[in-house]
Design a protein around this motif. Structure first.
Motif, PDB file in Angstrom:
ATOM      1  N   HIS A 126     -29.203 -53.568  56.887  1.00 47.03           N
ATOM      2  CA  HIS A 126     -30.546 -53.444  56.333  1.00 47.03           C
ATOM      3  C   HIS A 126     -31.237 -54.780  56.060  1.00 47.03           C
ATOM      4  O   HIS A 126     -32.288 -54.807  55.435  1.00 47.03           O
ATOM      5  N   PHE A 127     -30.648 -55.867  56.542  1.00 45.93           N
ATOM      6  CA  PHE A 127     -31.308 -57.166  56.453  1.00 45.93           C
ATOM      7  C   PHE A 127     -31.162 -57.918  57.776  1.00 45.93           C
ATOM      8  O   PHE A 127     -32.145 -58.261  58.415  1.00 45.93           O
ATOM      9  N   TYR A 128     -29.915 -58.136  58.207  1.00 49.32           N
ATOM     10  CA  TYR A 128     -29.699 -58.918  59.426  1.00 49.32           C
ATOM     11  C   TYR A 128     -30.094 -58.164  60.703  1.00 49.32           C
ATOM     12  O   TYR A 128     -30.718 -58.748  61.582  1.00 49.32           O
ATOM     13  N   LYS A 129     -29.717 -56.903  60.809  1.00 45.53           N
ATOM     14  CA  LYS A 129     -30.008 -56.155  62.037  1.00 45.53           C
ATOM     15  C   LYS A 129     -31.503 -56.163  62.375  1.00 45.53           C
ATOM     16  O   LYS A 129     -31.871 -56.417  63.522  1.00 45.53           O
ATOM     17  N   PRO A 130     -32.395 -55.913  61.410  1.00 47.13           N
ATOM     18  CA  PRO A 130     -33.826 -55.968  61.739  1.00 47.13           C
ATOM     19  C   PRO A 130     -34.314 -57.373  62.121  1.00 47.13           C
ATOM     20  O   PRO A 130     -35.377 -57.512  62.724  1.00 47.13           O
ATOM     21  N   LEU A 131     -33.527 -58.408  61.778  1.00 48.93           N
ATOM     22  CA  LEU A 131     -33.936 -59.780  62.081  1.00 48.93           C
ATOM     23  C   LEU A 131     -33.430 -60.275  63.439  1.00 48.93           C
ATOM     24  O   LEU A 131     -34.001 -61.202  64.000  1.00 48.93           O
ATOM     25  N   ILE A 132     -32.361 -59.664  63.948  1.00 52.89           N
ATOM     26  CA  ILE A 132     -31.727 -60.138  65.193  1.00 52.89           C
ATOM     27  C   ILE A 132     -32.723 -60.188  66.351  1.00 52.89           C
ATOM     28  O   ILE A 132     -32.659 -61.077  67.179  1.00 52.89           O
ATOM     29  N   SER A 133     -33.633 -59.227  66.396  1.00 55.84           N
ATOM     30  CA  SER A 133     -34.576 -59.176  67.529  1.00 55.84           C
ATOM     31  C   SER A 133     -35.717 -60.189  67.408  1.00 55.84           C
ATOM     32  O   SER A 133     -36.490 -60.367  68.338  1.00 55.84           O
ATOM     33  N   ASN A 134     -35.801 -60.881  66.269  1.00 59.29           N
ATOM     34  CA  ASN A 134     -36.860 -61.870  66.076  1.00 59.29           C
ATOM     35  C   ASN A 134     -36.355 -63.245  66.515  1.00 59.29           C
ATOM     36  O   ASN A 134     -35.324 -63.719  66.031  1.00 59.29           O
TER      37      ASN A 134
ATOM     38  N   GLU B 107     -33.296 -48.655  51.615  1.00 60.55           N
ATOM     39  CA  GLU B 107     -32.165 -48.344  52.492  1.00 60.55           C
ATOM     40  C   GLU B 107     -30.914 -49.109  52.054  1.00 60.55           C
ATOM     41  O   GLU B 107     -29.814 -48.557  52.041  1.00 60.55           O
ATOM     42  N   TYR B 108     -31.102 -50.363  51.696  1.00 62.77           N
ATOM     43  CA  TYR B 108     -29.994 -51.206  51.233  1.00 62.77           C
ATOM     44  C   TYR B 108     -29.376 -50.604  49.967  1.00 62.77           C
ATOM     45  O   TYR B 108     -28.166 -50.428  49.873  1.00 62.77           O
TER      46      TYR B 108
ATOM     47  N   ARG C 267     -27.270 -64.258  63.083  1.00 62.22           N
ATOM     48  CA  ARG C 267     -25.923 -64.354  63.660  1.00 62.22           C
ATOM     49  C   ARG C 267     -25.019 -65.237  62.807  1.00 62.22           C
ATOM     50  O   ARG C 267     -23.845 -64.934  62.612  1.00 62.22           O
ATOM     51  N   HIS C 268     -25.583 -66.323  62.302  1.00 62.00           N
ATOM     52  CA  HIS C 268     -24.823 -67.232  61.439  1.00 62.00           C
ATOM     53  C   HIS C 268     -24.382 -66.512  60.158  1.00 62.00           C
ATOM     54  O   HIS C 268     -23.235 -66.633  59.723  1.00 62.00           O
ATOM     55  N   GLY C 269     -25.290 -65.760  59.568  1.00 62.86           N
ATOM     56  CA  GLY C 269     -24.974 -65.014  58.346  1.00 62.86           C
ATOM     57  C   GLY C 269     -23.858 -64.008  58.577  1.00 62.86           C
ATOM     58  O   GLY C 269     -22.941 -63.871  57.761  1.00 62.86           O
ATOM     59  N   ILE C 270     -23.920 -63.299  59.688  1.00 60.33           N
ATOM     60  CA  ILE C 270     -22.892 -62.316  60.025  1.00 60.33           C
ATOM     61  C   ILE C 270     -21.554 -63.017  60.267  1.00 60.33           C
ATOM     62  O   ILE C 270     -20.506 -62.545  59.820  1.00 60.33           O
TER      63      ILE C 270
END
Length: 144
Positions: free
Chosen positions: A52-60, A135-136, A68-71
């Motif tokens: 609910h934070f990283y996934k929506p950002l991956i496409s940007n 969602e988070y 990716r670094h955070g994950i």
């Protein structure tokens, strides 16, 4: 509430648990309880944050590398937790690894709060920030 406020609340909880954990010594009930609370908190938080934070950002484009670094840092934290699980509570190595975990988690939280939040704030609309927060929080309450 927005996604940043929700995540920051959990970050504060993690900092508190880490501070208490590294003050423990030996094979005690307190150490065991704190470690188990921290483990659950970090695992559920990482899953919620990735969804609910990283996934929506991956496409940007601007945020892809940061996400990716955070994950990747979540995985490094998982590895330290595994090391702690495999080490006896009364071993001197246990506290050393716990301190490494504290350092790694605090570095990760600083990255997020001081860099990721500001940059992603330019990507998400106010409505998206609120929806992601809902969602988070739902994920956290269902999995804690």
């Amino acid at each position: 509430m927005n996604i940043y406020e929700e995540i920051r609340k959990d970050h504060d909880k993690q900092r508190d648990l880490l501070d208490k954990l590294v003050e423990t010594s030996g094979d005690t009930k307190t150490r065991n309880t704190l470690f188990n609370q921290l483990k659950i908190e970090l695992e559920v938080h990482a899953n919620a944050e990735e969804r609910h934070f990283y996934k929506p950002l991956i496409s940007n484009d601007m945020m892809q590398e940061k996400a990716r670094h955070g994950i990747a840092e979540h995985h490094e934290i998982d590895e330290l937790i595994e090391q702690l699980e495999e080490t006896e509570y009364d071993s001197s190595a246990w506290l050393k690894i716990a301190k490494q975990l504290k350092e790694k988690v605090e570095h990760h939280l600083e990255d997020e709060e001081n860099t990721f939040f500001q940059l992603s704030g330019k990507v998400f609309s106010e409505k998206e920030k609120e929806n992601l927060a809902n969602e988070y929080r739902k994920h956290m309450s269902e999995n804690s």
